[in-house]
Design a protein around this motif. Structure first.
Motif, PDB file in Angstrom:
ATOM      1  N   ILE A 180       0.837  -1.207   0.000  1.00 22.27           N
ATOM      2  CA  ILE A 180       0.000   0.000   0.000  1.00 22.27           C
ATOM      3  C   ILE A 180       0.865   1.247   0.000  1.00 22.27           C
ATOM      4  CG2 ILE A 180      -1.704   1.333   1.309  1.00 22.27           C
ATOM      5  CD1 ILE A 180      -2.834  -1.338   2.334  1.00 22.27           C
ATOM      6  N   CYS A 181       1.906   1.258   0.827  1.00 22.90           N
ATOM      7  CA  CYS A 181       2.801   2.418   0.890  1.00 22.90           C
ATOM      8  C   CYS A 181       3.466   2.673  -0.457  1.00 22.90           C
ATOM      9  CB  CYS A 181       3.869   2.207   1.969  1.00 22.90           C
ATOM     10  SG  CYS A 181       3.249   2.292   3.665  1.00 22.90           S
ATOM     11  N   GLN A 182       3.803   1.590  -1.152  1.00 18.30           N
ATOM     12  CA  GLN A 182       4.421   1.711  -2.472  1.00 18.30           C
ATOM     13  C   GLN A 182       3.457   2.350  -3.468  1.00 18.30           C
ATOM     14  OE1 GLN A 182       5.579  -2.048  -4.299  1.00 18.30           O
ATOM     15  NE2 GLN A 182       7.520  -1.141  -4.957  1.00 18.30           N
ATOM     16  N   ARG A 183       2.177   2.000  -3.380  1.00 18.25           N
ATOM     17  CA  ARG A 183       1.174   2.557  -4.287  1.00 18.25           C
ATOM     18  C   ARG A 183       0.844   4.005  -3.962  1.00 18.25           C
ATOM     19  NH1 ARG A 183      -3.716  -1.648  -4.154  1.00 18.25           N
ATOM     20  NH2 ARG A 183      -4.617  -0.098  -5.570  1.00 18.25           N
ATOM     21  N   VAL A 184       0.908   4.343  -2.680  1.00 17.86           N
ATOM     22  CA  VAL A 184       0.523   5.682  -2.248  1.00 17.86           C
ATOM     23  C   VAL A 184       1.646   6.703  -2.449  1.00 17.86           C
ATOM     24  CG1 VAL A 184       0.012   7.078  -0.190  1.00 17.86           C
ATOM     25  CG2 VAL A 184      -1.230   4.947  -0.597  1.00 17.86           C
ATOM     26  N   SER A 185       2.893   6.283  -2.225  1.00 15.92           N
ATOM     27  CA  SER A 185       4.031   7.207  -2.299  1.00 15.92           C
ATOM     28  C   SER A 185       4.237   7.669  -3.740  1.00 15.92           C
ATOM     29  CB  SER A 185       5.295   6.522  -1.783  1.00 15.92           C
ATOM     30  OG  SER A 185       5.135   6.100  -0.446  1.00 15.92           O
ATOM     31  N   LYS A 186       4.130   8.967  -3.939  1.00 13.34           N
ATOM     32  CA  LYS A 186       4.278   9.479  -5.304  1.00 13.34           C
ATOM     33  C   LYS A 186       4.548  10.983  -5.324  1.00 13.34           C
ATOM     34  CE  LYS A 186       0.273   7.980  -6.569  1.00 13.34           C
ATOM     35  NZ  LYS A 186      -0.960   7.694  -7.376  1.00 13.34           N
TER      36      LYS A 186
ATOM     37  N   LEU B 259      10.988   4.555   0.126  1.00 19.71           N
ATOM     38  CA  LEU B 259       9.824   5.024  -0.640  1.00 19.71           C
ATOM     39  C   LEU B 259       9.650   6.541  -0.572  1.00 19.71           C
ATOM     40  CD1 LEU B 259       7.151   2.301   0.294  1.00 19.71           C
ATOM     41  CD2 LEU B 259       8.433   2.515  -1.857  1.00 19.71           C
ATOM     42  N   SER B 260      10.114   7.159   0.497  1.00 19.71           N
ATOM     43  CA  SER B 260       9.923   8.610   0.649  1.00 19.71           C
ATOM     44  C   SER B 260      11.136   9.415   0.206  1.00 19.71           C
ATOM     45  CB  SER B 260       9.582   8.947   2.101  1.00 19.71           C
ATOM     46  OG  SER B 260      10.567   8.460   2.983  1.00 19.71           O
TER      47      SER B 260
END
Length: 328
Positions: A78-84, A141-142
């Motif tokens: 989920i974090c991978q999909r949200v981080s953008k 991710l960030s």
């Protein structure tokens, strides 16, 4: 420490004589009062970690709210999909998670950092290694930015771990109106590697009887009143910042009404979700040198994570912590 130096009386005999079933307590809270296979204290209040979720951000990204059996791999996905990069300026400005610590990850994998008596460290185990590898992946991710609770307040972060006491403080009227009015959120239990692992860390306050007491039976009666009486525990839940340790109080109509009427939840925390959180708790390790060892561990591991050198540094960290434990 008090149990190890003989300052507290064993309660096993009192508990057996009174016919007190340990199942009236949440397992993690009862275990917090055990030392060397004996019960030295009863739980009074607990303060579990839980995961706060920005439900609007999840909905915007087309992601379903995690279920009660969600795993740490689900968290990463989920974090991978949200981080953008929302603003298209080359910088990540929407994040998966903030303030998730390596200790949270260690709990998620069911790892123990030290031997039960505190004489040895176990930072090179496969579980600890997997937990720290996951931390490196989440941090990556960030980018070069480390999101915090302020970013969650602004609606830019999907997940934020928070203790129940922090939650009840943050959600108190009227502060929460300004702080969280921009988006809706809810609370769920912390993720773990599998359903079999209790992946929620919690600090529990306990009451014990002094081994030097001349009125041990009277002291025991007072401990039993504070920890086992439903009225006392119901009062604690309403007027304190933590949680009762009794299952029956969490499932009571009074608790359901309190959570609905008190203004601290707005459906973010229900009796069902609080019960799930408390059922997933595991007692933190504690021994005489625990605070010194954990302080040292936090410094060394945080430094290694920052440099992305955990894999090469973990054996050195293990040796340094062993030295901390055996030193005076």
């Amino acid at each position: 420490m008090l149990a190890s130096i003989g300052s507290m009386a064993k309660l096993d005999g009192y508990i057996e004589k009174e016919g007190i079933d340990r199942k009236i307590f949440y397992d993690g809270t009862y275990e917090a009062g055990r030392y060397s296979e004996n019960q030295y204290a009863l739980p009074y209040e607990t303060n579990p970690m839980m995961m706060c979720v920005n439900t609007e951000l999840m909905k915007k990204e087309g992601i379903d709210l995690p279920g009660s059996s969600w795993t740490i791999e689900d968290l990463y996905d989920i974090c991978q999909r949200v981080s953008k990069d929302v603003n298209n300026d080359g910088i990540v400005d929407q994040f998966g998670i903030a303030d998730y610590t390596w200790e949270n990850a260690v709990f998620a994998y069911g790892a123990k950092l030290f031997g039960n008596d505190g004489s040895s460290a176990d930072f090179t185990s496969s579980k600890v290694r997997r937990a720290l590898t996951m931390m490196e992946k989440l941090n990556a991710l960030s980018g070069n930015y480390e999101p915090g609770s302020d970013d969650f307040d602004k609606g830019k972060v999907a997940f934020l771990p928070m203790t129940l006491a922090q939650y009840r403080t943050y959600k108190s009227y009227p502060y929460h109106v300004a702080k969280y009015s921009a988006f809706s959120w809810t609370c769920i239990k912390m993720p773990s590697e599998s359903r079999k692992i209790c992946g929620t860390n919690s600090e529990t306050s306990l009451f014990a009887v002094s081994s030097q007491s001349h009125r041990k039976k009277l002291a025991w009666k007072f401990v039993k009143l504070l920890c086992c009486d439903k009225k006392v525990q119901q009062y604690l839940l309403r007027h304190s910042q933590g949680s009762t340790v009794l299952r029956s109080v969490i499932s009571s109509r009074q608790t359901k009404r309190f959570l609905e009427e008190d203004g601290i939840t707005h459906n973010a925390l229900t009796t069902e979700s609080l019960d799930a959180i408390l059922n997933s708790m595991r007692a933190s390790q504690h021994f005489k040198k625990y605070n010194d060892a954990m302080g040292r561990a936090d410094y060394l591991i945080s430094k290694a994570l920052e440099k992305r050198e955990v894999d090469t540094e973990i054996s050195k960290i293990q040796n340094q912590l062993e030295n901390t434990l055996i030193s005076k």
